[in-house]
Design a protein around this motif. Structure first.
Motif, PDB file in Angstrom:
ATOM      1  N   ALA A   1     -35.894  16.708   7.166  1.00 20.24           N
ATOM      2  CA  ALA A   1     -36.300  16.447   8.559  1.00 20.24           C
ATOM      3  C   ALA A   1     -36.814  15.016   8.681  1.00 20.24           C
ATOM      4  O   ALA A   1     -36.513  14.315   9.652  1.00 20.24           O
ATOM      5  CB  ALA A   1     -37.382  17.437   8.981  1.00 20.24           C
ATOM      6  N   PHE A   2     -37.568  14.577   7.672  1.00 20.18           N
ATOM      7  CA  PHE A   2     -38.095  13.201   7.682  1.00 20.18           C
ATOM      8  C   PHE A   2     -36.948  12.191   7.582  1.00 20.18           C
ATOM      9  O   PHE A   2     -36.948  11.154   8.257  1.00 20.18           O
ATOM     10  CB  PHE A   2     -39.069  13.025   6.510  1.00 20.18           C
ATOM     11  CG  PHE A   2     -39.685  11.663   6.451  1.00 20.18           C
ATOM     12  CD1 PHE A   2     -40.541  11.240   7.459  1.00 20.18           C
ATOM     13  CD2 PHE A   2     -39.424  10.803   5.399  1.00 20.18           C
ATOM     14  CE1 PHE A   2     -41.113   9.972   7.424  1.00 20.18           C
ATOM     15  CE2 PHE A   2     -39.995   9.540   5.354  1.00 20.18           C
ATOM     16  CZ  PHE A   2     -40.835   9.133   6.365  1.00 20.18           C
ATOM     17  N   PHE A   3     -35.954  12.511   6.763  1.00 21.07           N
ATOM     18  CA  PHE A   3     -34.760  11.669   6.614  1.00 21.07           C
ATOM     19  C   PHE A   3     -34.059  11.513   7.968  1.00 21.07           C
ATOM     20  O   PHE A   3     -33.721  10.405   8.394  1.00 21.07           O
ATOM     21  CB  PHE A   3     -33.838  12.331   5.577  1.00 21.07           C
ATOM     22  CG  PHE A   3     -32.577  11.570   5.247  1.00 21.07           C
ATOM     23  CD1 PHE A   3     -32.442  10.213   5.545  1.00 21.07           C
ATOM     24  CD2 PHE A   3     -31.510  12.211   4.620  1.00 21.07           C
ATOM     25  CE1 PHE A   3     -31.270   9.522   5.233  1.00 21.07           C
ATOM     26  CE2 PHE A   3     -30.344  11.525   4.314  1.00 21.07           C
ATOM     27  CZ  PHE A   3     -30.231  10.182   4.619  1.00 21.07           C
TER      28      PHE A   3
ATOM     29  N   LEU B   1     -21.708   6.600   9.230  1.00 23.88           N
ATOM     30  CA  LEU B   1     -22.741   5.916  10.026  1.00 23.88           C
ATOM     31  C   LEU B   1     -24.080   6.593   9.707  1.00 23.88           C
ATOM     32  O   LEU B   1     -24.127   7.627   9.052  1.00 23.88           O
ATOM     33  CB  LEU B   1     -22.417   5.994  11.510  1.00 23.88           C
ATOM     34  CG  LEU B   1     -21.176   5.210  11.957  1.00 23.88           C
ATOM     35  CD1 LEU B   1     -20.895   5.456  13.424  1.00 23.88           C
ATOM     36  CD2 LEU B   1     -21.347   3.724  11.723  1.00 23.88           C
ATOM     37  N   ALA B   2     -25.191   5.993  10.220  1.00 26.44           N
ATOM     38  CA  ALA B   2     -26.524   6.462   9.814  1.00 26.44           C
ATOM     39  C   ALA B   2     -26.735   7.960  10.061  1.00 26.44           C
ATOM     40  O   ALA B   2     -27.248   8.672   9.205  1.00 26.44           O
ATOM     41  CB  ALA B   2     -27.585   5.653  10.547  1.00 26.44           C
ATOM     42  N   GLY B   3     -26.335   8.416  11.242  1.00 23.37           N
ATOM     43  CA  GLY B   3     -26.607   9.811  11.593  1.00 23.37           C
ATOM     44  C   GLY B   3     -25.880  10.808  10.718  1.00 23.37           C
ATOM     45  O   GLY B   3     -26.355  11.919  10.481  1.00 23.37           O
ATOM     46  N   PHE B   4     -24.728  10.406  10.183  1.00 20.89           N
ATOM     47  CA  PHE B   4     -23.896  11.330   9.393  1.00 20.89           C
ATOM     48  C   PHE B   4     -24.631  11.796   8.146  1.00 20.89           C
ATOM     49  O   PHE B   4     -24.640  12.989   7.819  1.00 20.89           O
ATOM     50  CB  PHE B   4     -22.589  10.623   9.008  1.00 20.89           C
ATOM     51  CG  PHE B   4     -21.798  11.319   7.937  1.00 20.89           C
ATOM     52  CD1 PHE B   4     -21.066  12.459   8.241  1.00 20.89           C
ATOM     53  CD2 PHE B   4     -21.795  10.853   6.638  1.00 20.89           C
ATOM     54  CE1 PHE B   4     -20.335  13.110   7.261  1.00 20.89           C
ATOM     55  CE2 PHE B   4     -21.061  11.494   5.650  1.00 20.89           C
ATOM     56  CZ  PHE B   4     -20.336  12.630   5.959  1.00 20.89           C
ATOM     57  N   TYR B   5     -25.280  10.853   7.445  1.00 20.76           N
ATOM     58  CA  TYR B   5     -25.899  11.182   6.160  1.00 20.76           C
ATOM     59  C   TYR B   5     -26.979  12.244   6.309  1.00 20.76           C
ATOM     60  O   TYR B   5     -27.092  13.134   5.470  1.00 20.76           O
ATOM     61  CB  TYR B   5     -26.474   9.911   5.519  1.00 20.76           C
ATOM     62  CG  TYR B   5     -25.397   8.999   4.995  1.00 20.76           C
ATOM     63  CD1 TYR B   5     -24.846   9.199   3.740  1.00 20.76           C
ATOM     64  CD2 TYR B   5     -24.902   7.967   5.782  1.00 20.76           C
ATOM     65  CE1 TYR B   5     -23.835   8.377   3.266  1.00 20.76           C
ATOM     66  CE2 TYR B   5     -23.890   7.139   5.319  1.00 20.76           C
ATOM     67  CZ  TYR B   5     -23.359   7.351   4.065  1.00 20.76           C
ATOM     68  OH  TYR B   5     -22.358   6.552   3.600  1.00 20.76           O
ATOM     69  N   SER B   6     -27.786  12.138   7.378  1.00 21.26           N
ATOM     70  CA  SER B   6     -28.855  13.131   7.554  1.00 21.26           C
ATOM     71  C   SER B   6     -28.338  14.387   8.231  1.00 21.26           C
ATOM     72  O   SER B   6     -28.648  15.502   7.817  1.00 21.26           O
ATOM     73  CB  SER B   6     -30.000  12.520   8.359  1.00 21.26           C
ATOM     74  OG  SER B   6     -29.527  12.005   9.571  1.00 21.26           O
TER      75      SER B   6
ATOM     76  N   GLY C   1     -28.123   1.952   7.526  1.00 22.49           N
ATOM     77  CA  GLY C   1     -29.436   2.580   7.272  1.00 22.49           C
ATOM     78  C   GLY C   1     -29.336   3.936   6.604  1.00 22.49           C
ATOM     79  O   GLY C   1     -30.129   4.266   5.717  1.00 22.49           O
ATOM     80  N   GLY C   2     -28.359   4.743   7.006  1.00 20.62           N
ATOM     81  CA  GLY C   2     -28.236   6.102   6.476  1.00 20.62           C
ATOM     82  C   GLY C   2     -27.945   6.119   4.991  1.00 20.62           C
ATOM     83  O   GLY C   2     -28.609   6.820   4.212  1.00 20.62           O
ATOM     84  N   SER C   3     -26.977   5.285   4.563  1.00 20.75           N
ATOM     85  CA  SER C   3     -26.608   5.281   3.139  1.00 20.75           C
ATOM     86  C   SER C   3     -27.736   4.717   2.286  1.00 20.75           C
ATOM     87  O   SER C   3     -28.015   5.210   1.192  1.00 20.75           O
ATOM     88  CB  SER C   3     -25.321   4.474   2.938  1.00 20.75           C
ATOM     89  OG  SER C   3     -25.430   3.226   3.569  1.00 20.75           O
ATOM     90  N   THR C   4     -28.437   3.694   2.807  1.00 21.49           N
ATOM     91  CA  THR C   4     -29.565   3.112   2.071  1.00 21.49           C
ATOM     92  C   THR C   4     -30.673   4.137   1.890  1.00 21.49           C
ATOM     93  O   THR C   4     -31.230   4.290   0.803  1.00 21.49           O
ATOM     94  CB  THR C   4     -30.122   1.878   2.823  1.00 21.49           C
ATOM     95  OG1 THR C   4     -29.034   1.065   3.251  1.00 21.49           O
ATOM     96  CG2 THR C   4     -31.053   1.075   1.955  1.00 21.49           C
ATOM     97  N   LEU C   5     -30.999   4.842   2.979  1.00 18.81           N
ATOM     98  CA  LEU C   5     -32.047   5.864   2.910  1.00 18.81           C
ATOM     99  C   LEU C   5     -31.655   7.005   1.986  1.00 18.81           C
ATOM    100  O   LEU C   5     -32.501   7.613   1.340  1.00 18.81           O
ATOM    101  CB  LEU C   5     -32.331   6.415   4.311  1.00 18.81           C
ATOM    102  CG  LEU C   5     -33.261   5.581   5.178  1.00 18.81           C
ATOM    103  CD1 LEU C   5     -33.267   6.109   6.590  1.00 18.81           C
ATOM    104  CD2 LEU C   5     -34.665   5.597   4.621  1.00 18.81           C
ATOM    105  N   MET C   6     -30.352   7.302   1.929  1.00 15.73           N
ATOM    106  CA  MET C   6     -29.865   8.366   1.052  1.00 15.73           C
ATOM    107  C   MET C   6     -30.211   8.023  -0.409  1.00 15.73           C
ATOM    108  O   MET C   6     -30.657   8.872  -1.173  1.00 15.73           O
ATOM    109  CB  MET C   6     -28.350   8.503   1.220  1.00 15.73           C
ATOM    110  CG  MET C   6     -27.796   9.752   0.617  1.00 15.73           C
ATOM    111  SD  MET C   6     -28.165  11.155   1.654  1.00 15.73           S
ATOM    112  CE  MET C   6     -26.975  12.309   1.085  1.00 15.73           C
ATOM    113  N   TRP C   7     -30.020   6.739  -0.780  1.00 16.49           N
ATOM    114  CA  TRP C   7     -30.361   6.310  -2.142  1.00 16.49           C
ATOM    115  C   TRP C   7     -31.866   6.420  -2.382  1.00 16.49           C
ATOM    116  O   TRP C   7     -32.290   6.765  -3.471  1.00 16.49           O
ATOM    117  CB  TRP C   7     -29.924   4.863  -2.370  1.00 16.49           C
ATOM    118  CG  TRP C   7     -28.442   4.656  -2.358  1.00 16.49           C
ATOM    119  CD1 TRP C   7     -27.496   5.563  -2.731  1.00 16.49           C
ATOM    120  CD2 TRP C   7     -27.744   3.481  -1.957  1.00 16.49           C
ATOM    121  NE1 TRP C   7     -26.234   5.015  -2.573  1.00 16.49           N
ATOM    122  CE2 TRP C   7     -26.352   3.732  -2.093  1.00 16.49           C
ATOM    123  CE3 TRP C   7     -28.146   2.227  -1.484  1.00 16.49           C
ATOM    124  CZ2 TRP C   7     -25.376   2.792  -1.790  1.00 16.49           C
ATOM    125  CZ3 TRP C   7     -27.169   1.287  -1.176  1.00 16.49           C
ATOM    126  CH2 TRP C   7     -25.803   1.569  -1.336  1.00 16.49           C
TER     127      TRP C   7
END
Length: 544
Positions: free
Chosen positions: A264-266, A325-330, A403-409
């Protein structure tokens, strides 16, 4: 690693007032995001609010907003959380009424009164935590989990978060708060005000009981569905994006309710990036449209404002969860974890239906704003010469893509194995494409009385007005007390109370006084009558 920093503000007669700051990966990441987004928003508002006489006051209010959010993020203590929480409520009121007209005042009042309920809940949490010997909730979450006090405190925290994050039945203030200037909307809906409730829930989530989680799942699922449905019937550009925020907040809280608070935080962080960008692009479009927000007047924006349109579509696709894109990862991660976990069919159905509705209103928006001919004035000028606005958008555009892929790492350093049958794996993509196709079908309209919304007028008026919630929270709440007050005035103050009270007493004394005065007019027949009466009484006494 978690750092607690105690700052001794004052020591008086052996009593210390200590402010504690909590620095862990959650608070530091969130603070970083809030600061990045707010700096780009302030840069953006330098051009957007150009010509406003009170721009310094406006920027100061935005900075107060950010400082309040900082207090909320780094506080492990409920008292200092209340400081930030109330600061957000107060400053949001000042920003919503910024344009000072009747609509703004109504929206501001609705916003501040809805948030007051949550403030009271937080005050009650403070009162209950006195029993524990300290207000630092972070020490008690696991230790007292399952106790009656913690159950009650958790419920009050959930109530506070529901008002701040605008869950049913407190949803109506969120679209109303669109009366604020667009830079404020970009900040409020991405990383501050509305995410405060979600952040508090993430912090308190270890202490939630099973039934509280079930309650949260139901409320947030319905909120997500209601907002997604309402956005498909809405024609105001900013309101569509506001309802989209409401839908995403429902998704975050739904994720917390099944125990996936890290996810949820992601999603909270990735959502902050593309939602701020979405509002900035909307602000640019509204500016060029001569401050008109109706999407039916737009059209062909991709020709006249190519850069803004590109940013808008990247943000829209990120919102839908388009791959990479960012939204996809979360979003994809959350949906797959839901598919893998234990969740009832109602919650599962609500989640995937609402995800489809998200794509549906996004494609409808795309059709109205980007495609076709321009539907406004025949003489118009579309320009993209506001460099500060463009620079603010570029910063967020890069983050909305990478942003999404970076946050995933950062958030998932070890890979998570999700094992699903192929039909569940493809369900997310199927729902996305189905929603996009439905949005395209719904947006195609012709000028006749055979409109889609006319054929389903009752359904569309119910769905398009957020299930009548704005009526319930304004007219519904105020009608009964006003009606009782009117009855009391007419029956008591202007009715029987007056008849038997002040006026009645006055007329009684007035009449008695007039009779007494009549006796004192020295009339001979009155005195003669009295004389005869006294003689008769005297004779009567003497005989008997």
């Amino acid at each position: 690693m978690v750092y607690f920093i105690d700052w001794n503000i004052i020591t008086l007669n052996g009593s210390s007032i200590i402010m504690t700051f909590l620095f862990d990966w959650i608070s530091l990441l969130f603070m970083g995001f809030v600061l990045i987004i707010s700096s780009l928003v302030i840069l953006y508002s330098d051009d957007y609010m150009f010509g406003d006489l009170n721009i310094v006051r406006f920027i100061m209010l935005v900075l107060m907003f950010v400082v309040s959010m900082m207090f909320l993020i780094i506080s492990p203590n409920v008292i200092s959380i209340l400081l930030g929480w109330d600061g957000l409520g107060l400053v949001s009121y000042l920003l919503v009424i910024y344009y000072q007209n009747v609509k703004s005042y109504g929206a501001g009042m609705l916003t501040v009164l809805s948030n007051r309920i949550g403030d009271v809940a937080l005050l009650m949490v403070i009162a209950w935590m006195i029993n524990f010997g300290s207000w630092s909730f972070i020490y008690y979450l696991d230790f007292l989990s399952g106790s009656v006090e913690m159950e009650l405190i958790s419920f009050l925290v959930v109530l506070a978060a529901m008002t701040k994050s605008a869950q049913i039945p407190f949803s109506s203030w969120l679209p109303a708060a669109m009366a604020a200037p667009t830079p404020v909307s970009a900040l409020v809906h991405s990383s501050t005000l509305v995410t405060a409730g979600v952040y508090l829930l993430i912090r308190f989530s270890p202490s939630f009981s099973y039934w509280l989680n079930v309650f949260l799942l139901l409320v947030s699922g319905l909120t997500m569905f209601m907002a997604g449905l309402g956005a498909n019937f809405e024609y105001d550009l900013k309101s569509i994006i506001a309802l989209s925020t409401l839908s995403q907040l429902g998704l975050m809280i739904m994720t917390i309710s099944v125990g996936l608070s890290t996810l949820a935080f992601f999603h909270l962080l990735t959502h902050a990036l593309f939602k701020a960008l979405l509002f900035m692009c909307a602000g640019g479009v509204i500016h060029s449209m001569g401050d008109s927000q109706d999407i039916r007047f737009m059209g062909g924006m991709s020709i006249y404002m190519p850069f803004t349109s590109s940013c808008l579509m990247v943000a829209n696709f990120a919102l839908c969860g388009m791959p990479f894109l960012a939204g996809f990862y979360s979003k994809d991660f959350i949906l797959e974890m839901f598919s893998m976990g234990y969740i009832n069919i109602f919650g599962f159905f609500l989640l995937f239906l609402s995800t489809g509705l998200t794509v549906c209103y996004t494609f409808r928006l795309f059709y109205f704003v980007m495609c076709g001919d321009f539907n406004f004035f025949s003489s118009y000028s579309m320009v993209e010469s506001n460099y500060n606005m463009m620079f603010g958008m570029v910063g967020l555009l890069v983050m909305a893509i990478f942003g999404g892929s970076t946050l995933m790492w950062l958030i998932c350093p070890t890979p998570t194995m999700i094992c699903l049958p192929y039909y569940l794996s493809f369900l997310t993509l199927f729902v996305l494409f189905l929603g996009g196709w439905l949005g395209y079908v719904m947006a195609g309209f012709s000028f006749s009385d055979n409109l889609f919304s006319m054929r389903l007028y009752v359904a569309s008026s119910f769905a398009g007005s957020m299930w009548f919630m704005p009526f319930f929270s304004t007219y519904g709440v105020s009608y009964l007390p006003l009606e009782v007050g009117y009855s009391a005035t007419s029956v008591f103050d202007s009715g029987w109370m007056e008849y038997f009270g002040g006026q009645g007493m006055y007329f009684l004394l007035f009449n008695l006084g007039s009779i007494n005065q009549w006796f004192q007019y020295n009339s001979l027949k009155v005195f003669l009558g009295f004389f005869v009466m006294w003689v008769v009484i005297l004779l009567f006494i003497l005989i008997y």
